[in-house]
Design an enzyme around this catalytic site. Structure first.
Site, PDB file in Angstrom:
ATOM      1  N   TYR A   1      -4.083  98.986  35.782  1.00 14.29           N
ATOM      2  CA  TYR A   1      -2.837  99.473  36.168  1.00 14.29           C
ATOM      3  C   TYR A   1      -2.427  98.747  37.316  1.00 14.29           C
ATOM      4  O   TYR A   1      -3.455  98.576  38.280  1.00 14.29           O
ATOM      5  CB  TYR A   1      -2.811 101.025  36.441  1.00 14.29           C
ATOM      6  CG  TYR A   1      -1.430 101.345  36.994  1.00 14.29           C
ATOM      7  CD1 TYR A   1      -0.188 101.356  36.385  1.00 14.29           C
ATOM      8  CD2 TYR A   1      -1.551 101.769  38.536  1.00 14.29           C
ATOM      9  CE1 TYR A   1       0.870 101.831  37.169  1.00 14.29           C
ATOM     10  CE2 TYR A   1      -0.370 102.515  38.991  1.00 14.29           C
ATOM     11  CZ  TYR A   1       0.803 102.386  38.282  1.00 14.29           C
ATOM     12  OH  TYR A   1       1.908 102.912  38.647  1.00 14.29           O
TER      13      TYR A   1
ATOM     14  N   ASP B   1      -6.555  92.486  42.129  1.00 10.21           N
ATOM     15  CA  ASP B   1      -5.673  93.766  42.641  1.00 10.21           C
ATOM     16  C   ASP B   1      -6.661  94.434  43.177  1.00 10.21           C
ATOM     17  O   ASP B   1      -7.444  95.365  42.430  1.00 10.21           O
ATOM     18  CB  ASP B   1      -4.870  94.250  41.261  1.00 10.21           C
ATOM     19  CG  ASP B   1      -4.122  95.424  41.949  1.00 10.21           C
ATOM     20  OD1 ASP B   1      -4.229  95.803  42.776  1.00 10.21           O
ATOM     21  OD2 ASP B   1      -3.455  96.129  41.138  1.00 10.21           O
TER      22      ASP B   1
ATOM     23  N   LYS C   1      -3.718 101.601  49.351  1.00  9.52           N
ATOM     24  CA  LYS C   1      -4.623 102.768  49.484  1.00  9.52           C
ATOM     25  C   LYS C   1      -5.388 102.905  50.666  1.00  9.52           C
ATOM     26  O   LYS C   1      -4.866 103.189  51.832  1.00  9.52           O
ATOM     27  CB  LYS C   1      -5.424 102.944  48.256  1.00  9.52           C
ATOM     28  CG  LYS C   1      -4.339 103.224  46.931  1.00  9.52           C
ATOM     29  CD  LYS C   1      -5.283 103.692  45.654  1.00  9.52           C
ATOM     30  CE  LYS C   1      -4.031 104.103  44.746  1.00  9.52           C
ATOM     31  NZ  LYS C   1      -3.746 103.143  43.557  1.00  9.52           N
TER      32      LYS C   1
HETATM   33  C1  PLP Z   1      -2.721 102.594  42.905  1.00 12.26           C
HETATM   34  C2  PLP Z   1      -2.689 101.347  42.544  1.00 12.26           C
HETATM   35  C3  PLP Z   1      -1.453 100.290  42.573  1.00 12.26           C
HETATM   36  C4  PLP Z   1      -0.028 101.021  42.718  1.00 12.26           C
HETATM   37  O1  PLP Z   1      -0.172 101.155  43.944  1.00 12.26           O
HETATM   38  P1  PLP Z   1       1.263 102.283  44.613  1.00 12.26           P
HETATM   39  O2  PLP Z   1       0.930 102.328  45.797  1.00 12.26           O
HETATM   40  O3  PLP Z   1       0.898 103.533  43.806  1.00 12.26           O
HETATM   41  O4  PLP Z   1       2.387 101.643  44.019  1.00 12.26           O
HETATM   42  C5  PLP Z   1      -1.642  99.137  42.095  1.00 12.26           C
HETATM   43  N1  PLP Z   1      -2.907  98.333  41.692  1.00 12.26           N
HETATM   44  C6  PLP Z   1      -3.940  99.476  41.566  1.00 12.26           C
HETATM   45  C7  PLP Z   1      -5.180  98.625  41.151  1.00 12.26           C
HETATM   46  C8  PLP Z   1      -3.674 100.826  41.881  1.00 12.26           C
HETATM   47  O5  PLP Z   1      -5.058 101.565  42.053  1.00 12.26           O
END
Ligand code: PLP
Length: 424
Positions: free
Chosen positions: A142, A237, A265
């Site tokens: 994701y 990512d 995060k």
């Molecule tokens: C949480 C997450 C996202 C999205 O981040 P948001 O702040 O919720 O838009 C993208 N990539 C990864 C790997 C994630 O865990």
């Protein structure tokens, strides 16, 4: 009705599904979501006053625990000076300098407000830099909810993607190629035929959005080698793994230098802040220097930056990650042992401060493996743990998070509760 039930009823009147992000609704585990009113250290309290040991940590950001005093002080001081200017501030330089110092692959970095913005912008930048359109992602990873990323595999390995959400144009999805995670042969086959059309690979370098799935060393090496050979951009990512699996993120564990990295995060310490950065020649294509447009009214927000700075300064203290990793490993080992003693097909593992629990005898390698684990058992386990005052992610497809605020006694209490439940 409990307070949680009353609030969930009330929420559904004017908020679709009663929540502002779907997994919060407990859709996959069933039951009533808990409405939290307070968090402190490793604990959260719901609307009925029930206390939980929290292993969600706002889905990863709260690596120091809830309401950490240094983070709060930093946020309050920044807020007193003004919530937002839409103009540059000195703390943004401090955070950018600190990020580039902590993560050697970052030569330049830009701050944004969510992980979705970071990945979406990194992909646009990779496309603008290479002049190519095709994007490679992996099944089960994701990367936020941008159109080109809400795509699932088509039939057959080399077919292009199908939208996984209504509202995503087929034409947008067609430029996203979805491959199985940890499958080197599929990656090699794709680059052999399409390599010169591929702008970027985007990957969760330790997957955490299909539960926790570790990449094989061969997979990691192949991504770096193939993108290098074919002039494509490798995007790590690390929105979840960044400063969560180690001080140099997953790329430090892998010994890989990606071209671009997305952070979120932990980097925002619980405030809306994320970032993307990497090679200076690529970042130099961004407006105002270059032709790739990207912007944000609240980007680099001073209060969010203050939370990020305080969090990163705390996790840089010597021994921080050793202690966090040891605690998280103790949790995974304790849960595995409890399941073994109870004769339940179960496994658990951790990477830094992140862990996965699986109702399958061995940890999964791919999304297909994740899909065959026993979801009904997870849901029963989730609710039994909740009743014991332990808050796990309300889905079998999410990783869990331990914070520095979790004590050995919290871990022991969690393992003891799991042993009672698995035994029954
Ligand atoms: C949480 C997450 C996202 C999205 O981040 P948001 O702040 O919720 O838009 C993208 N990539 C990864 C790997 C994630 O865990």
């Amino acid at each position: 009705m409990t307070q949680n039930e009353q609030l969930f009823d009330a929420a559904q009147k004017h908020i679709p599904g009663g929540v502002n992000s779907p997994v919060r609704a407990f859709g996959s585990v069933g039951g009533t979501p808990r409405f939290f009113k307070k968090g402190e250290g490793a604990y959260v309290w719901d609307a009925d006053g029930q206390r939980y040991i929290d292993y969600v940590g706002s889905w990863g950001p709260l690596i120091l625990g809830h309401a950490h005093p240094q983070v709060l002080d930093s946020v309050i001081a920044a807020a007193r000076d003004g919530l937002s200017f839409g103009a540059p501030t000195q703390r943004e330089i401090e955070l950018a300098d600190l990020l580039c110092e902590m993560l050697p692959s970052l030569e330049q970095v830009r701050l944004v407000s969510s992980g979705t913005e970071a990945t979406m912008s990194a992909i646009r930048l990779a496309r603008g830099f290479t002049g190519r359109d095709k994007l490679v992602k992996f099944e089960g990873c994701y990367h936020g909810h941008a159109d080109s990323l809400l795509v699932k595999a088509g039939s057959g390995l080399l077919t292009f993607g199908n939208p996984s959400s209504a509202g995503v144009p087929a034409a947008v999805a067609a430029d996203t190629i979805v491959l199985p995670y940890n499958n080197v042969a599929a990656l090699e086959a794709l680059f052999a035929t399409e390599g010169d059309k591929i702008a970027a690979i985007i990957v969760e370098p330790v997957a955490g959005n299909m539960n926790l799935v570790r990449p094989s060393p061969a997979f990691v090496t192949a991504m770096r080698a193939l993108t290098e050979r074919h002039g494509a951009v490798l995007i790590y990512d690390e929105v979840m793994t960044g400063f969560r699996v180690g001080l140099q993120c997953a790329q430090g564990l892998h010994g890989i230098t990606p071209d671009l990295t997305c952070l979120g995060k932990v980097v925002g310490g619980g405030m809306p802040l994320a970032a993307f950065g990497g090679r200076a020649d690529i970042m130099g294509k961004l407006a105002p220097l270059g032709p790739v447009y990207q912007a944000g009214t609240l980007s680099g927000n001073p209060v969010a930056v203050a939370a990020g700075l305080a969090t990163l300064q705390a996790i840089r203290q010597p021994g921080f990650f050793d202690a966090l990793s040891a605690k998280t490993a103790a949790l995974a080992d304790g849960l595995s042992k409890a399941a073994r003693d109870a004769g339940v097909a179960f496994s658990a593992q951790s990477v830094g401060g992140m862990f996965g629990v699986y109702f399958s005898a061995t940890p999964p390698q791919t999304f297909a493996d994740v899909m065959v684990s026993d979801r009904a058992r997870f849901n029963a386990f989730f609710h039994a743990m909740l009743a014991e005052g332990i808050y796990l992610a309300p889905s079998a497809f999410e990783a869990g998070f331990v914070s520095a605020a979790h004590s050995d006694a919290d871990i022991a209490a969690t393992v003891a509760a799991a042993a009672r439940i698995l035994g029954a």
